[in-house]
Motif scaffolding. Sequence first.
Motif, short mmCIF file in Angstrom:
data_model
loop_
_atom_site.label_atom_id
_atom_site.label_comp_id
_atom_site.label_asym_id
_atom_site.label_seq_id
_atom_site.Cartn_x
_atom_site.Cartn_y
_atom_site.Cartn_z
N THR A 32 0.82 -1.22 0.00
CA THR A 32 0.00 0.00 0.00
C THR A 32 0.85 1.26 0.00
O THR A 32 0.34 2.35 -0.29
CB THR A 32 -0.96 0.02 1.21
OG1 THR A 32 -0.20 0.07 2.42
CG2 THR A 32 -1.83 -1.22 1.21
N VAL A 40 -7.50 2.27 3.43
CA VAL A 40 -6.11 1.89 3.19
C VAL A 40 -5.22 2.78 4.04
O VAL A 40 -5.40 4.00 4.08
CB VAL A 40 -5.73 2.04 1.70
CG1 VAL A 40 -4.22 1.90 1.50
CG2 VAL A 40 -6.47 1.02 0.85
N THR A 96 -5.14 -0.12 -4.36
CA THR A 96 -5.64 -0.96 -3.26
C THR A 96 -6.98 -0.45 -2.77
O THR A 96 -7.92 -1.23 -2.54
CB THR A 96 -4.63 -0.97 -2.10
OG1 THR A 96 -3.35 -1.37 -2.60
CG2 THR A 96 -5.07 -1.93 -1.01
#
Length: 487
Positions: free
Chosen positions: A120, A136, A127
Amino acid sequence: MTALTSRTVLLINPPGFNLLGASGGRYNLRATDLMACPPMSLLYLATYLRERQPELRILVKDYLVEPYSPEGLAALMRREDPFLVGITCFSTNLHEAFAIAREAKAANPRVTVIAGGPHTLLFPKETAAQPAVDLVCQGEGEKALCEVVARLLGERPVAGIANIWTKEDGVPVPPAVFENAFENIDEMPFTDQAFVGVDRYYHPFLHDPGGLLVVATARGCPFRCTYCNSAGRKARLRSIGSIVDEIQRKVERFKVRNVFLIDDTFNITPQRVREFSRELSRRGLAIAWAFRGRANGLDDATLRAAREAGLVHVSIGVEDFTDEGLRAIHKGVTLDEVRQAFLRCRQHGVQTTANFIIGLPHNQEWAKQMRLKEFIRELSPTTIQTFVLLLIPGSELYDEAVRRGIISAEHWLRHARDPQPGFAMPGWAEKMSLEDQFRINSIINNWFYLRPGYVIGQLWRTRSLRELARKGRVAYALLKTAFFQRG
């Protein structure tokens, strides 16, 4: 919004990938056959969150060392009913990580899924675009996760938290602020390994019974190696007192003597290792310990102090076997320093692993790359680890490969958007094919590890049936590749 009744947070380390397969060809090994360490990022999150929200029930599932199945996860979701599921994402097991996110949502559509981890950092937007991912975390997550939990429990919006991507109508929204969780990392909690236990983890050179204790001593890396996407980040170092306090507390609690310092480079300076060793000796901590480090931080005084304090093993990042190559990758060491480091380790009774990279841009000829065997003989390490160069976004070599058209940036983007099983990370195949690089890697590993003297020595030093089973799987994988090469 329906009021939350659950007070359970579930943090998941997804099933692993075949590291040697990804970088070495035909090996078929479990991720834990060579070494098994607990998921430190999740332990930091869990420990920090529990300190600030003690009423929570926090579960950490490490599917690298315990069996995973979708049915098992569904049963766990029904039994524990977490309101938040956090998943560590590595680019190499992204397919498995996103599958877990979907399975968690299928078991409980109301659960909030947050993704974090190394992947990430590179692809936060991609993502966040995954349908089964709600949030995220891009960067350090201890304080961010605490704030997410507080807002979910308080039924407040989670937008506006540092490092946290959210969504508006399904569209990823980046955070307005990015920040480190700790500038002074002595403020970090001592990770509580009781979340995952100690007996399932091991280091191949630390044989005291009971398991493995793992300690992180820094965040960031000051060196600028061109193959690494963590290069050049400001290094934040814990004080020696803090490190040894954590080790002492864990040794006393778990009654385990094996300690692995998990940093990529512990010996950033020789002085740091000497101070650490002297503090261990001053406190009378009788541990067996190991670390990863650089060749040019292993002088006689450092190794003498470390050995007296229980140092057993050092994994040394050598990477190349020519001064030209070491300069090209900005390693900051010379071949003479490498030779001296391995010689001194032998003289002080410290076991070593020599790490090398196959397929660097300046080593794209079969005959030249095979000269690595001669250098390994000269160094005489206890073990070796060789890996085919993998081009990772954020590294200098990756950027150069994209500029020169050796790889396409779309290769990684396609994977980030729609990961498939068996993702093949790109390498530098300018003058030598990746298949040839894999073959060289296999040939060198087979030559080193299938020598009769080495095999007999490994059998002689085996301490348990579990260790014998691990070594048997590695030997079988090596023998299979040797058979394929002849075929």
